[in-house]
Scaffold this motif. Structure first.
Motif, PDB file in Angstrom:
ATOM      1  N   ILE A   1       0.839  -1.207   0.000  1.00  0.00           N
ATOM      2  CA  ILE A   1       0.000   0.000   0.000  1.00  0.00           C
ATOM      3  C   ILE A   1       0.873   1.255   0.000  1.00  0.00           C
ATOM      4  N   ILE A   2       0.650   2.102  -1.001  1.00  0.00           N
ATOM      5  CA  ILE A   2       1.363   3.382  -1.066  1.00  0.00           C
ATOM      6  C   ILE A   2       0.302   4.469  -0.936  1.00  0.00           C
TER       7      ILE A   2
ATOM      8  N   SER B   1       0.819   0.096  -9.619  1.00  0.00           N
ATOM      9  CA  SER B   1      -0.390   0.604 -10.245  1.00  0.00           C
ATOM     10  C   SER B   1      -0.979   1.727  -9.391  1.00  0.00           C
ATOM     11  N   ALA B   2      -1.321   2.834 -10.058  1.00  0.00           N
ATOM     12  CA  ALA B   2      -1.959   3.954  -9.355  1.00  0.00           C
ATOM     13  C   ALA B   2      -3.457   3.662  -9.322  1.00  0.00           C
TER      14      ALA B   2
ATOM     15  N   PRO C   1      -0.019  17.528  -4.192  1.00  0.00           N
ATOM     16  CA  PRO C   1      -1.048  17.413  -5.235  1.00  0.00           C
ATOM     17  C   PRO C   1      -1.221  15.981  -5.740  1.00  0.00           C
ATOM     18  N   GLU C   2      -0.184  15.147  -5.535  1.00  0.00           N
ATOM     19  CA  GLU C   2      -0.252  13.752  -6.028  1.00  0.00           C
ATOM     20  C   GLU C   2      -1.335  12.945  -5.333  1.00  0.00           C
ATOM     21  N   ILE C   3      -1.906  13.471  -4.271  1.00  0.00           N
ATOM     22  CA  ILE C   3      -3.022  12.812  -3.586  1.00  0.00           C
ATOM     23  C   ILE C   3      -4.218  12.646  -4.554  1.00  0.00           C
TER      24      ILE C   3
ATOM     25  N   GLY D   1      -4.896   9.149  -5.833  1.00  0.00           N
ATOM     26  CA  GLY D   1      -3.431   9.066  -5.976  1.00  0.00           C
ATOM     27  C   GLY D   1      -2.813   7.849  -5.321  1.00  0.00           C
ATOM     28  N   GLY D   2      -3.578   7.127  -4.507  1.00  0.00           N
ATOM     29  CA  GLY D   2      -3.022   5.955  -3.816  1.00  0.00           C
ATOM     30  C   GLY D   2      -2.604   4.877  -4.816  1.00  0.00           C
ATOM     31  N   GLY D   3      -1.608   4.091  -4.437  1.00  0.00           N
ATOM     32  CA  GLY D   3      -1.152   3.054  -5.361  1.00  0.00           C
ATOM     33  C   GLY D   3      -0.825   1.762  -4.654  1.00  0.00           C
TER      34      GLY D   3
END
Ligand SMILES: Cc1cc2nc3c(=O)[nH]c(=O)nc-3n(C[C@H](O)[C@H](O)[C@H](O)COP(=O)(O)OP(=O)(O)OC[C@H]3O[C@@H](n4cnc5c(N)ncnc54)[C@H](O)[C@@H]3O)c2cc1C
Length: 367
Positions: A44-45, A83-84, A111-113, A141-143
């Protein structure tokens, strides 16, 4: 040409090997492959919704997540590796509102959220048909990162880039101005050493006279092959409680993970873990017996924790030819690649400044 040994090829060591300048250094990566947290991890990212108060850790985890687009490009990672896919957080509505506020606040400098949306019970079940209707918060944005496939690819890329990989246990001793790396079959002399060996930095550094603030923690995860073959685009789900659900391509699904302090270095699977993870998930599923009917593969690894749960990384103050990195706890897939990259910058340029990410390293490693 100066020689560098990397002891430990988990996510930090394997990434470091890719970013070292191999025109300037002869690089050897040693890994014995035991207790590898990276290969056993959930993947989990999504650090932005963490309520941890440690601001330096958050800064590191946020920048670690923002580093992924560069990593994907530099290591040519395909969607089976990273994978995003977005993250769903399942909570009661009242706590989702405050989490959504926190996410909006953090989005100002992260902002990548991506998109932040509160989902109704029906919308949640639509996003991931395995779930029963429940309120959730979605962040686009989670990956998810497949730790095992990442390592495979990172080793391949590192070897193509001129790094030698030795799949053996290494023991390090001082030899005048150099370091001797002894494996069962070979002896190497190098100028600089990076200890990226997870919790094993402690037994490796203690014979060199260092006291290391690290304790091991056992983590178990269940990997299921399910008939739900269209799972590739489903988001990662952080369930309310210990268990998380991580769908991969082709119906593969992970349930994880346990945090067993008393398990320490033990790598044996237990029935208790199965019950904890499967029972912890039942309540969120449309069919509560879904996982009970399948037999899983166990993934088991050893996490490294410091006493204040913060990671440490960089050159040691009393001997800059020794570089260490450990203590990544349960968020090392998120912070590990970026730490590997920062360590490579240290070797490549000899400049080091990371006080915004961590406390002084001698708090964790000293004579
Ligand atoms: C069950 C589980 C689930 C997790 N889920 C997540 C998640 O969802 N998201 C997230 O961000 N993080 C997660 N983590 C945490 C993450 O996996 C770790 O923090 C991270 O992988 C640590 O990476 P590392 O490179 O420091 O160490 P490791 O991956 O442990 O690698 C260290 C390597 O050093 C090698 N080594 C040790 N001693 C020697 C020696 N003497 N000679 C040669 N080699 C040696 C070991 O064999 C090992 O391969 C999870 C961890 C576990 C266990």
């Amino acid at each position: 040409m100066k020689k560098i040994a990397i002891i430990g090829g988990g996510i930090i060591g394997a990434t470091l090997a890719n970013y070292l300048n191999t025109e300037k250094f002869e690089v050897t990566l040693f890994d014995e492959g035991i207790g590898q947290a990276t290969g056993a991890s959930a993947g989990i990212i999504s650090p932005w919704l963490s309520k941890r108060r440690n601001k330096k850790w958050y800064q590191l985890a946020k920048d670690g997540a923002a580093f992924f687009p560069q990593l994907i490009q530099d290591l040519a990672l395909d969607s089976s590796i990273y994978s995003a896919c977005g993250t769903l957080l399942l909570r009661e509505e009242s706590s989702l509102l405050s989490l959504a506020e926190l996410a909006e606040e953090r989005k100002l400098d992260a902002p990548e959220i991506g998109e932040i949306r509160l989902l109704s019970p029906e919308e949640t079940a639509e996003r991931l048909p395995l779930l029963r209707e429940h309120t959730s918060l979605y962040v686009s944005g989670g990956g998810r990162l497949n730790g095992r496939s990442y390592l495979k690819k990172a080793y391949q890329q590192a070897q193509q880039h001129g790094v030698t990989v030795v799949k053996e246990k290494a023991v390090v001793t001082r030899q005048a101005e150099q370091w001797q790396i002894q494996t069962q079959n070979q002896t190497f002399l190098v100028d600089q050493v990076a200890f990226t060996s997870g919790p094993f930095v402690k037994p490796l550094l203690e014979p060199l006279g260092y006291i290391v603030d690290i304790r091991p923690q056992k983590g178990q995860l269940l990997s299921f092959e399910t008939p739900l073959k269209n799972s590739g685009d489903w988001p990662v789900v952080m369930l309310d409680g210990e268990a998380d659900l991580i769908p991969f391509q082709g119906g593969k699904m992970l349930l994880g993970a346990t945090h067993e302090n008393e398990g320490m270095w033990d790598l044996r699977p237990t029935e208790e873990a199965f019950h904890q993870l499967v029972d912890g998930t039942r309540h969120f599923l449309k069919d509560p017996t879904f996982f009970q009917q399948l037999s899983p593969e166990y993934l088991i690894g050893t996490r490294a924790y410091t006493s204040d749960f913060a990671p440490f990384f960089g050159p040691l103050e009393d001997d800059p030819s020794l570089v260490v990195a450990s203590g990544l706890g349960s968020s090392g897939l998120t912070t590990g690649p970026y730490i590997g990259y920062l360590l490579a910058q240290y070797f490549n340029t000899q400049n080091w400044e990371t006080t915004h990410y961590q406390k002084p390293i001698d708090l964790y490693v000293h004579k």
